[in-house]
Design an enzyme around this catalytic site. Structure first.
Site, mmCIF file in Angstrom:
data_model
loop_
_atom_site.group_PDB
_atom_site.id
_atom_site.type_symbol
_atom_site.label_atom_id
_atom_site.label_comp_id
_atom_site.label_asym_id
_atom_site.label_seq_id
_atom_site.Cartn_x
_atom_site.Cartn_y
_atom_site.Cartn_z
ATOM 1 N N GLY A 197 49.161 3.294 12.825
ATOM 2 C CA GLY A 197 48.297 2.440 12.026
ATOM 3 C C GLY A 197 48.674 0.987 12.167
ATOM 4 N N PRO A 198 47.850 0.090 11.674
ATOM 5 C CA PRO A 198 48.136 -1.344 11.779
ATOM 6 C C PRO A 198 49.332 -1.741 10.926
ATOM 7 C CG PRO A 198 46.173 -0.957 10.466
ATOM 8 C CD PRO A 198 46.550 0.365 11.033
ATOM 9 N N LYS A 257 34.978 -0.048 11.202
ATOM 10 C CA LYS A 257 33.778 -0.830 11.505
ATOM 11 C C LYS A 257 32.794 -0.826 10.336
ATOM 12 C CE LYS A 257 34.106 -0.154 16.503
ATOM 13 N NZ LYS A 257 33.494 0.436 17.715
ATOM 14 N N GLY A 278 52.157 0.729 5.247
ATOM 15 C CA GLY A 278 53.127 1.553 4.537
ATOM 16 C C GLY A 278 53.716 2.693 5.326
ATOM 17 N N SER A 290 31.872 -0.367 23.137
ATOM 18 C CA SER A 290 31.074 -0.083 21.948
ATOM 19 C C SER A 290 30.060 -1.171 21.618
ATOM 20 C CB SER A 290 31.999 0.140 20.740
ATOM 21 O OG SER A 290 32.724 -1.035 20.450
ATOM 22 N N GLY A 348 51.686 -3.142 8.052
ATOM 23 C CA GLY A 348 51.576 -3.363 6.619
ATOM 24 C C GLY A 348 50.878 -2.278 5.829
#
Length: 833
Positions: A365-366, A732, A370, A689, A368
Site C-alpha cells: 500500500g502507499p 479512481k 499503517g 487506462s 502512511g
C-alpha cells in the site's frame, strides 16, 4: 595513399630502406639490447618470415596502446629500432619465439605496405657527440645514479655495474642503462626519440633520480612494517613468558581453562539441535588445542557464543483468544478489514492445530496507511515478540545470509541477529520496505530471501556464518511494500499479498477523531487542556493541507495545531478549553497548500475527465485535444510513457476506422494536426487506462460536441472499440467523488471490484459499466438532441430510464449495497462495426 610521418625531416639519413616492421606491446627495444620475444599475431609472424628470407633485419617499434590487437600505422610510434634476428623458433601452439638484437635507431617515414604484414620505409638516425668535460661529467653522474639505483632495486644484478663502467660511448651508455630501468612506456619512448646523446643522458639522469626517490620511500615503509612486526612478536613472546611465570608462582588462576569449562557447561545445558550440538563439541575440542592468544581462538570463541545465544527452542506462548485479538487490532487501527480477518483466521486455525507454520504476509500500500504499525499490533494481539528489519537500500546478500567465517570480522546475517535480539523462536518478524532492495556485485538479497520466505524451505534455513540448519517455520513473517511490481516475481510468489489501499476522506476523519488528535494532545503536553477539533476543521486539513493516501501528513498538521495551542497555553492563557474550527485552520497552518480537484465550470469541447492511479491514491486527470490545420500529424504531450503514447495512437486509429459512423470524412485526418495533451506536464504518466478518455476527447474535438463536465471515465481501448478492465478502481472512484463528479464510466469487467468501494461513495454517484466505446460516447457527450446527433454519429440511443433503473443486468452486490443499480448498457448498445 600510405600514411606518412607528420614529423618527417630532421637529422635522419636520406637513404631510405623498406624493411618488415614488428609492432611491439609494452616494450621498447634500444640499440645494443638483446631481447627474446614471443610473437603470436599472424601479421607479425609473416613480417618475421619475410625478414628471414633476406638480411634478417626488421624494424622494432612499439604500439601506442598495448590492447590494440590489429594496429594501424597511426597506432605505432614513428621512431623505432632496426634490429637483427639472431634466432627464430616455432613453438607447438603456432606462436614464434624470436631472439632479436637492437642495432640502430630509425625513423619511420611511411608504410608502403600494410597487408599481409607491415613494411616500413625507414632511415637510420645518425648519432654524433662531441667529447668534452661536460659530457664526461654527465656520464659520471649517470653511472653514480645508476649505482644507487641498483643498490635500492634488487632485481638488477650487481654485475651490471661493471658492464656499465666499461662503456665509454655516451649514446651506448644511455641506451644500456635505460633498458634496465622500470620506467613507463612513454618515458622510454621519449628517450628513444632523443637523437642527441648529451640530451639523452640529461633526461635519463632526471628520470633515474625520480625513481631513486620512490625506491627510498618504499624502503622506509618496508622498514617500518618490519619493525612493527618484530614488536608484535616480541610482545607475544613476553606475554607467554609472563603467563608461565605466573603459573609457577601460583598468583593467577588459569582464566582460559575456566572459560573452556564454562563453555562446556553451557553446551551441555543448552537445548540444541543434534547438528548444532555436534558442531559445538567439535569446535570446543579445537579451541582446547589452540593458544588463547591466537586469532583463530577468538574466531572459534565468537562462533560458539553466537550459536549458544540463539533461541533454538525458546518460544513465546501465544494468546489465541479471538475476541481479545480483535479488540486489540480494532483499538489500534481503523478499518483494514482484510489484514485483520487474515490474522483472526490464523489464530482460529492455530487454536485447532497444535503445530502449524507461520504465515508469510505482504502488506502492499502507499506510505502512511499503517502497514508497519499494523505489524506491531499483530504482535501485541498474539502476545509474540516483535522484530523489525528494514530492507531499504540493502544490496548485499550477506546482510541476509551472513558472511562465511573465513572473512575477518564475519557475522551472521540480519535474520539470525534479529532472532538473537528477540530471544524467541516464534516472533512476529517484520521485513520492512521489501520493494526497496537492490543488487550489485556482492549478490542479490532478494534471492537470499527466497529461502527465508518459502514455507517449504525455511525449516532448514542455512546461514553462511553458522553453517547450521535453523528452523524459521514458526516465525510469522510480515513484509511491507509500496510498489508490488518492484518485488521480483519468485519472491512475490512465496508471499500472501494483502493490499492496503488509501483511506477515504471519511476514513481519515474517523482516524483523526479516534486516534491522531488524542495521540498528539498527549505528545504535546495538552493532557490537562481540553482540545476539540470540529469535523469541518479536520476535513479542511485533509483537503487543503495534505495530499496523500495515508494519514502521516495529516498527523503532522494536527501536531502543528497542537504545538501552537501549547505555545498559547505556556504564554499565560487562562483558557482551559480550545475548540478548533474550520475558520481557525488558516491562522494555525497558513494558506491552503493544495487546491481541491474539481471539474470544469461548464461543458467543454475536446476536454474529458479521466481517472488515474498513483501510489498516493487516485487523481482526476483531464485530457485536452485540439485540432489545427496541418498535414495529419499527431502530437502527444504531458510527459507520457510508452504505454500511454501507444494508447493515444490506438485511440486515433479507432476514430479513423469509425470516421463515417461519426459523421466525418474518410480523409479528415490528412488536412489537420491533432494535439493530445495531459496537463501537469512535469509529472510522468503512463498506463493504458486513459484510452477511452482520449477517444472521447478526439471525437468531441472533431465533431464539435461538448463533453459533459460531470462525467469521469477510465478504461483501456482496443482497435475494435472494446473497453478493457483496469486496475486501481477504488482509488479512481474515490478521486472522482472528491472532485464532485456525478457519473463514472468503468469497464464492465471491473464491476466485481465495486464491492471494495465504500457504500457511501457508491450511493452518491452513478456508476455505469460499459463494454464498447459507443456506450462511452453516448454517456459522455452532451447530446442536446440525442436522436439528431445519434443519427449523425450513428450511436445507439439509450433512453434515460434504461441507463438508470431498467438495465437488463445489474451488479447484485452493488445494488443491495447502495440502493442504486450499476447500469450495464451492453444489453441495448447495438454495437456497430
Amino acid at each position: 595513399m600510405a600514411p606518412s610521418n607528420p614529423k618527417d625531416g630532421g637529422s635522419a639519413d636520406e637513404g631510405r630502406r623498406a624493411l618488415p616492421l614488428l609492432p611491439l606491446r609494452d616494450i621498447i627495444i634500444f640499440p645494443h639490447m638483446v631481447v627474446p620475444l614471443f610473437v603470436g599475431r599472424e601479421k607479425s609472424i609473416r613480417a618475421l618470415e619475410e625478414a628471414m628470407k633476406g638480411s634478417r633485419e626488421v624494424v622494432l617499434s612499439a604500439q601506442r596502446r598495448a590492447k590494440t590487437n590489429d594496429p594501424r600505422p597511426e597506432d605505432i610510434f614513428w621512431t623505432g629500432t632496426v634490429g637483427n634476428i639472431i634466432q627464430l623458433l616455432r613453438l607447438p601452439d603456432g606462436t614464434v619465439k624470436v631472439l632479436v638484437e637492437g642495432k640502430r635507431r630509425a625513423r619511420i617515414h611511411d608504410y608502403p605496405q600494410s597487408d599481409p604484414f607491415f613494411v616500413a620505409s625507414v632511415s637510420e638516425i645518425r648519432e654524433t657527440v662531441e667529447f668534452n668535460q661536460e659530457v664526461e661529467a654527465l656520464m659520471q653522474s649517470v653511472r653514480e645514479s645508476f649505482e644507487n639505483y641498483v643498490k635500492l632495486n634488487k632485481r638488477i644484478p650487481p654485475e651490471m655495474l661493471a658492464s656499465v663502467a666499461s662503456i665509454g660511448d655516451p649514446a651506448r651508455l644511455a641506451d644500456t642503462i635505460v633498458a634496465h630501468l622500470s620506467l613507463k612506456l612513454n618515458d622510454k619512448q621519449k628517450i628513444l626519440e632523443t637523437e642527441d646523446p648529451s640530451e639523452r643522458l640529461e633526461r635519463l639522469l632526471e628520470l633515474m633520480q625520480a625513481e631513486i626517490e620512490i625506491l627510498q620511500v618504499e624502503r622506509k615503509i618496508r622498514s617500518r612494517v618490519k619493525k612493527q612486526m618484530e614488536r608484535t612478536q616480541k610482545d607475544y613472546y613476553l606475554n607467554e613468558q609472563m603467563q608461565q611465570i605466573q603459573k609457577e608462582l601460583g598468583g593467577e588462576r588459569d582464566e582460559f581453562k575456566n572459560e573452556l569449562e564454562e563453555l562446556e557447561e553451557r553446551i551441555r545445558n543448552k537445548p540444541l539441535s543434534e547438528e548444532a550440538g555436534q558442531r559445538l563439541r567439535k569446535e570446543l575440542r579445537k579451541l582446547k588445542m589452540m593458544s588463547p592468544m591466537s586469532a583463530e581462538a577468538t574466531v572459534v570463541r565468537n562462533y560458539i557464543d553466537w550459536v549458544l545465544a540463539l533461541p533454538w527452542t525458546e518460544t513465546t506462548e501465544e494468546n489465541l483468544e479471538i475476541e481479545n485479538a480483535r479488540a486489540i487490532l480494532d483499538s489500534d487501527h481503523y478499518g483494514l478489514r482484510k489484514p485483520k480477518e487474515r490474522i483472526l483466521e490464523y489464530l482460529s486455525v492455530h487454536k485447532l492445530v497444535d503445530r502449524m507454520r507461520g504465515p508469510i504476509l505482504c502488506f502492499v500500500g502507499p506510505p502512511g496507511v499503517g502497514k508497519t504499525s499494523l505489524a506491531r499490533s499483530i504482535a501485541r494481539s498474539t502476545s509474540r515478540e516483535f522484530v523489525r528489519l528494514s530492507l531499504g537500500g540493502v544490496r548485499d546478500e550477506a546482510e541476509i545470509r551472513g558472511h562465511r567465517r573465513t572473512y575477518i570480522g564475519a557475522l551472521p546475517g540480519k535474520i539470525i541477529q534479529s532472532l538473537r535480539k528477540a530471544g524467541s523462536n516464534n516472533p512476529v518478524f517484520l521485513l520492512d520496505e521489501i520493494d526497496k532492495m537492490s543488487m550489485d556485485f556482492r549478490g542479490d538479497p532478494s534471492s537470499a530471501l527466497l529461502e527465508v520466505l518459502d514455507p517449504e524451505q525455511n525449516a532448514t534455513f542455512n546461514d553462511h556464518y553458522l553453517d547450521l540448519d535453523y528452523d524459521l517455520s514458526e516465525i510469522m513473517f510480515i513484509t511491507t511494500a509500496n510498489n508490488i511490481s518492484a518485488i521480483p516475481i519468485p519472491l512475490r510468489d512465496r508471499m500472501e499479498v494483502i493490499e492496503i489501499p488509501g483511506y477515504t476522506e471519511f476514513e481519515k476523519l474517523n482516524i483523526a477523531r479516534t486516534y491522531l488528535i488524542d495521540k498528539q494532545r498527549e505528545a504535546n503536553g495538552l493532557d490537562e487542556v481540553e482540545v476539540e477539533f470540529s469535523d469541518a476543521a479536520v476535513r479542511r486539513i485533509i483537503n487543503g493541507y495534505t495530499r496523500e493516501a495515508g494519514v502521516r501528513n495529516l498527523e503532522r498538521e494536527v501536531a502543528s495545531v497542537c504545538r501552537k495551542i501549547a505555545r498559547e497555553v505556556v504564554s499565560g492563557s487562562d483558557k482551559q478549553r480550545f475548540r478548533v474550527t474550520a475558520g481557525m485552520i488558516s491562522g494555525f497552518l497558513g494558506p491552503e497548500r493544495f487546491k481541491n480537484e474539481a471539474t470544469e465550470e461548464r461543458d467543454e469541447i475536446g476536454l474529458t475527465n479521466g481517472l488515474a492511479w498513483t501510489m498516493y491514491g487516485g487523481v482526476l486527470l483531464t485530457n485536452e485535444v485540439t485540432i489545427m490545420p496541418g498535414a495529419g500529424k499527431l502530437i502527444i504531450t504531458g510527459k507520457l510513457g510508452d504505454v500511454m503514447q501507444e494508447s493515444a495512437q490506438a485511440a486515433l486509429s479507432y476514430v479513423r476506422s469509425r470516421a463515417l459512423n461519426l459523421g466525418l470524412n474518410g480523409d479528415f485526418y490528412q488536412k489537420i494536426d491533432i494535439h493530445v495533451h495531459f496537463p501537469e506536464g512535469a509529472s510522468p504518466k503512463d498506463g493504458p487506462s486513459a484510452g477511452i478518455t482520449m477517444v472521447t476527447s478526439l471525437v468531441s474535438a472533431l465533431t464539435r460536441i461538448p463533453v459533459r463536465r460531470d462525467v469521469a471515465m477510465t478504461g483501456e481501448i482496443t482497435l475494435r472499440g472494446r473497453v478493457l478492465p483496469i486496475g486501481g478502481l477504488k482509488e479512481k472512484i474515490l478521486a472522482a467523488h472528491r472532485a464532485g463528479v456525478r457519473t463514472v464510466l468503468i469497464p464492465k469487467d471491473n464491476t466485481k471490484d465495486l464491492r471494495d468501494v465504500p457504500r457511501s461513495v457508491r450511493r452518491a454517484m452513478e456508476i455505469i459499466a460499459v463494454e464498447h466505446m459507443d456506450e462511452v460516447l453516448q454517456n459522455a457527450l452532451r447530446l442536446e438532441d440525442p436522436e439528431r446527433f445519434g443519427r449523425k454519429l450513428k450511436l445507439p440511443i439509450l433512453p434515460p430510464d434504461v441507463r438508470a433503473s431498467d438495465a437488463e443486468e445489474t451488479t447484485e452486490d452493488t445494488d443491495s449495497a447502495c440502493g442504486r443499480p450499476i447500469a450495464d448498457t451492453s444489453a441495448t448498445a447495438g454495437l456497430s462495426p
